[in-house]
Write a protein that holds these residues in place. Sequence first.
Motif, short mmCIF file in Angstrom:
data_model
loop_
_atom_site.label_atom_id
_atom_site.label_comp_id
_atom_site.label_asym_id
_atom_site.label_seq_id
_atom_site.Cartn_x
_atom_site.Cartn_y
_atom_site.Cartn_z
N ASN A 25 58.55 37.61 44.97
CA ASN A 25 58.78 38.59 43.91
C ASN A 25 59.75 39.67 44.35
OD1 ASN A 25 57.01 39.82 45.73
ND2 ASN A 25 56.00 41.03 44.14
N GLY A 28 63.96 37.68 44.16
CA GLY A 28 63.94 36.33 43.60
C GLY A 28 64.17 35.27 44.67
N TRP A 102 60.97 41.76 41.39
CA TRP A 102 61.00 40.86 40.25
C TRP A 102 59.59 40.66 39.72
CZ3 TRP A 102 65.36 37.78 38.48
CH2 TRP A 102 66.56 38.10 39.13
N LEU A 114 60.80 34.45 36.79
CA LEU A 114 60.82 35.86 37.20
C LEU A 114 61.82 36.63 36.36
CD1 LEU A 114 61.03 35.32 41.08
CD2 LEU A 114 58.96 35.66 39.72
N SER A 115 61.56 37.92 36.19
CA SER A 115 62.48 38.77 35.44
C SER A 115 62.74 40.06 36.20
CB SER A 115 61.93 39.09 34.05
OG SER A 115 60.78 39.92 34.14
N CYS A 116 63.92 40.63 35.95
CA CYS A 116 64.32 41.87 36.60
C CYS A 116 65.30 42.59 35.69
CB CYS A 116 64.98 41.57 37.95
SG CYS A 116 65.57 43.01 38.85
#
Length: 303
Positions: A25, A28, A102, A114-116
């Motif tokens: 996390n 990424g 992330w 995953l997102s950021c």
Amino acid sequence: MSPQKNMTLTRYAIQAGDISATILNFGGIIQSFEYNGHPLTLSYPNLNDYLDDPFYIGAIAGRYANRIERGFTSDSGWHALACNENDNCLHGGFEGLNKQHWHCIEHTSNRVTLSCTLADGHQGFPGELAVTVRYEIQENASLTIDISATTTKTTPVSITQHSYFNLGEDQQITLEGDAVLVNNQNNLPNGERVSIAQALAWPHDIDNHIITNKHSGLWKMATIHSKAQQLSLQVWSDKPGYQYYQGRYLAEPFKPYQGLCIEPQHVPNGPNQSQFATGLLQPNQEYRHCIEYRLSKHRCKDS
């Protein structure tokens, strides 16, 4: 103390068939990527080593992978960028996607998403950038990396995976493409092109961008072979070029040239290169990038 020092690192394991991977996390990052238990990429011995990693080991690189010289001009004017390599903004600056926390939005046995989000003005780049990366191991012995992004202002976007491949001490590589872009003294394309064969004959190692003239959908960029492991790994992407980096600047706990990188991406310094696509993403557009690592187990032929 930087924010990541207080982070709790979480690992997300995914697996299908003979392929397994562990994703972090933070950044990424692909912490591990294995075929039937055999490691395919470099990794740190200790998890916390990733927090201070200067080599982008296994990380997502961006918002603009590779280099932009000083800054760029968009519809909102001139934007001076955070330059972390002399006069270059490398891989998004000092705190690019590789140094971000992330959020996991999905995790199954063979897939993690995953997102950021990078703020407007982050490292000098305009626009809030929302990024999503999905790692998925397919039953056909491949790891697929799907990357998407949207922005609130016109901004350069070129996001890639920065794993260092090491299939074995005997690994060899076959490069695909139509031309290698020659660099100037600042590691930026100078307008000259040579063939891959000419570049391989250089007296120095390669850290250059390779392009294709036949870009349409996914294409095979490189094949890495290990006769000892009877294993081949192909890198495919839907971008028109990639950076080939031989790992010259690796240092402790690694060794120079211990791993090599195939980094699918837009051309370096794209926003300032009129002969190439600029890599500028508009607020009404979505950035998409697909990378595939395809594996096969077989007896490799002699070179």
